[in-house]
Enzyme design. Structure first.
Site, PDB file in Angstrom:
ATOM      1  CG  ASP A  50      66.027 -38.208 -13.907  1.00 50.57           C
ATOM      2  OD1 ASP A  50      66.210 -39.127 -14.716  1.00 50.57           O
ATOM      3  OD2 ASP A  50      66.519 -37.064 -14.053  1.00 50.57           O
TER       4      ASP A  50
ATOM      5  CG  ASP B 100      66.854 -42.042 -18.591  1.00 47.96           C
ATOM      6  OD1 ASP B 100      66.618 -40.857 -18.859  1.00 47.96           O
ATOM      7  OD2 ASP B 100      67.101 -42.896 -19.452  1.00 47.96           O
TER       8      ASP B 100
END
Length: 289
Positions: free
Chosen positions: A226, A228
């Site tokens: 991802d 973040d």
């Protein structure tokens, strides 16, 4: 027991035995042949789970699920000292680990693979050393140098193995390890970027520190799952997306791991193992391990 004899400077070939610590999806015992489950007690308590000894392409290996096979141990509560002690007690010379990370850089996209080379420790509740005065067999204080943080030769093998499999990997990155189990705030995420962090996770520290203190040659394969929460215009990180990206890429990591085990075993690591031991001995004041 864990023993590193500082007076021993023998450079005879040392049999390679590779410890593997995996997160969810990378603690699959089916990668091992001739599997045998072993429970070990250590002076620091019990490891996260039973250790599974076996072979990968004829190479002796030991597998451990970092969070337990039910994934029911949160990052702070992982018994990192017991895990590393148990791997060393099993005779491991190397430690290859997998880790899911958030990306702090636009160029490191979700699904990318990375071979990290450094870390920033932002944990606050974890014991970082075996030399805390609680074990009578470990005397003194070990002021361990953490440059280089990872075994560079082990990192090179991981990179070369990925290349042999035609997988693109980022050849270096600095991992920020946070305490967890929560994810970062946006301001924290932005701060870590300003500090020079490239990835963020919850488990590299103190695992990497303890591995070096135990004389294990440590390398890591990271999966960016991802972005973040620093990236404007994007939703914050959530567990569902992390698990989805991780699951989609776990097969690649397994293949790199298996290839790396074979490639590590082709080389003589006696000098590296001796250097790792001497690093501990020369930096431990008033005692020996």
């Amino acid at each position: 027991m864990l023993h590193i004899k500082c007076e021993d400077t023998d450079l005879d070939p040392v049999p390679v035995k590779i410890g593997i610590i995996g997160g969810s999806g990378l603690d699959d015992p089916d990668i091992l042949e001739e599997r045998k489950e072993t429970s070990i007690d250590t002076p620091f308590g019990s490891p996260s789970d039973a250790l599974i000894a076996g072979k990968i392409n004829g190479v002796d290996c030991v597998l451990l699920a970092r969070h337990g096979r039910k994934h029911d141990i949160m990052p702070t509560n992982v018994n990192y000292r017991a895990n590393i002690w148990a791997m060393r007690a099993m005779g491991c010379t190397h430690l290859i680990v997998s880790t899911a990370c958030g990306s702090l850089r636009e160029e490191i996209k979700p699904g990318d693979l990375i071979i990290p080379n450094d870390f920033i420790d932002r944990t606050t509740k974890r014991v970082q050393t075996f030399y805390d005065g609680q074990n009578a067999n470990l005397k003194g204080v070990c002021h361990l140098p953490m440059y280089p943080a990872y075994s560079e030769r082990t990192r090179r093998i991981l990179l070369e193995s990925a290349k042999e499999l035609n997988y693109d990997v980022h050849n270096k990155a600095t991992i920020v390890t946070i305490e967890g189990p929560r994810f970062s705030s946006r301001s924290e995420s932005t701060m870590f970027r300003l500090w020079g962090g490239d990835l963020i996770n919850m488990t590299t520290c103190p695992e990497i520190v303890l591995a070096k203190e135990a004389g294990l040659l440590y390398g890591s394969i990271a999966i960016a799952t991802d972005y973040d929460c620093w990236r404007m215009g994007c939703e914050g990180v959530n567990v569902q997306d992390v698990l989805k990206t991780f699951t989609e890429n776990v097969a690649k990591v397994k293949q790199i791991l298996v290839k790396s085990v074979s490639n590590i075993a082709k080389e003589d690591w006696s000098e590296d193992i001796l250097d790792a031991k001497e690093c501990i001995c020369s930096n431990t004041m008033s005692g020996k391990m």
